[in-house]
Design a protein around this motif. Structure first.
Motif, PDB file in Angstrom:
ATOM      1  N   PHE A   1      35.147  27.670   5.604  1.00 17.97           N
ATOM      2  CA  PHE A   1      35.512  29.087   5.603  1.00 17.97           C
ATOM      3  C   PHE A   1      36.501  29.401   4.472  1.00 17.97           C
ATOM      4  O   PHE A   1      36.815  30.556   4.215  1.00 17.97           O
ATOM      5  N   THR A   2      36.978  28.378   3.754  1.00 16.01           N
ATOM      6  CA  THR A   2      37.991  28.545   2.710  1.00 16.01           C
ATOM      7  C   THR A   2      37.585  29.534   1.611  1.00 16.01           C
ATOM      8  O   THR A   2      38.411  30.350   1.204  1.00 16.01           O
ATOM      9  N   PRO A   3      36.351  29.530   1.110  1.00 19.73           N
ATOM     10  CA  PRO A   3      36.006  30.536   0.091  1.00 19.73           C
ATOM     11  C   PRO A   3      36.166  31.968   0.599  1.00 19.73           C
ATOM     12  O   PRO A   3      36.642  32.836  -0.130  1.00 19.73           O
ATOM     13  N   ALA A   4      35.806  32.194   1.846  1.00 13.12           N
ATOM     14  CA  ALA A   4      35.943  33.538   2.410  1.00 13.12           C
ATOM     15  C   ALA A   4      37.410  33.928   2.540  1.00 13.12           C
ATOM     16  O   ALA A   4      37.801  35.048   2.199  1.00 13.12           O
ATOM     17  N   THR A   5      38.251  33.017   3.024  1.00 16.06           N
ATOM     18  CA  THR A   5      39.664  33.351   3.157  1.00 16.06           C
ATOM     19  C   THR A   5      40.326  33.528   1.797  1.00 16.06           C
ATOM     20  O   THR A   5      41.226  34.356   1.652  1.00 16.06           O
ATOM     21  N   THR A   6      39.862  32.799   0.801  1.00 14.22           N
ATOM     22  CA  THR A   6      40.407  32.967  -0.543  1.00 14.22           C
ATOM     23  C   THR A   6      40.104  34.360  -1.076  1.00 14.22           C
ATOM     24  O   THR A   6      40.988  35.045  -1.596  1.00 14.22           O
ATOM     25  N   VAL A   7      38.880  34.800  -0.928  1.00 17.80           N
ATOM     26  CA  VAL A   7      38.502  36.140  -1.397  1.00 17.80           C
ATOM     27  C   VAL A   7      39.255  37.213  -0.611  1.00 17.80           C
ATOM     28  O   VAL A   7      39.786  38.168  -1.190  1.00 17.80           O
ATOM     29  N   ILE A   8      39.342  37.055   0.694  1.00 18.57           N
ATOM     30  CA  ILE A   8      40.016  38.058   1.526  1.00 18.57           C
ATOM     31  C   ILE A   8      41.506  38.121   1.203  1.00 18.57           C
ATOM     32  O   ILE A   8      42.077  39.213   1.090  1.00 18.57           O
ATOM     33  N   LEU A   9      42.139  36.965   1.024  1.00 20.53           N
ATOM     34  CA  LEU A   9      43.568  36.958   0.663  1.00 20.53           C
ATOM     35  C   LEU A   9      43.803  37.595  -0.700  1.00 20.53           C
ATOM     36  O   LEU A   9      44.751  38.371  -0.873  1.00 20.53           O
ATOM     37  N   GLN A  10      42.966  37.271  -1.666  1.00 17.28           N
ATOM     38  CA  GLN A  10      43.130  37.879  -2.986  1.00 17.28           C
ATOM     39  C   GLN A  10      42.944  39.385  -2.924  1.00 17.28           C
ATOM     40  O   GLN A  10      43.622  40.127  -3.620  1.00 17.28           O
TER      41      GLN A  10
END
Length: 84
Positions: free
Chosen positions: A9-18
């Motif tokens: 799920f890390t790519p999704a959380t990276t995009v959402i955090l950015q």
């Protein structure tokens, strides 16, 4: 194995955090590519036989920490050229 599933799920959380914290905007294709990732993780989490909410939350905190580290490393290394 459940932790590895949540870690994907890390790519999704990276995009959402950015997007939320740093106000970075992404194309619709990036958002659309997150739909199968998030859907698959939700499906896997719901059907996990030994699902534990504490374990899930701990895995999500780890995922958020990894995403934050990735974002900060990218911002710190921005502008450096390593191909010289």
């Amino acid at each position: 194995s459940f932790m590895q599933t949540i870690k994907s799920f890390t790519p999704a959380t990276t995009v959402i955090l950015q997007w939320l914290v740093w106000r970075k905007y992404f194309e619709w294709r990036i958002w659309a590519s997150l739909i199968p990732i998030v859907g698959g993780i939700l499906l896997t989490s719901v059907t996990e036989l030994s699902f534990n909410m504490f374990g899930f939350c701990a895995a999500m905190v780890g995922c958020l920490a990894t995403s934050t580290k990735t974002i900060l490393a990218e911002s710190l290394l921005h502008g450096y050229k390593f191909d010289r």
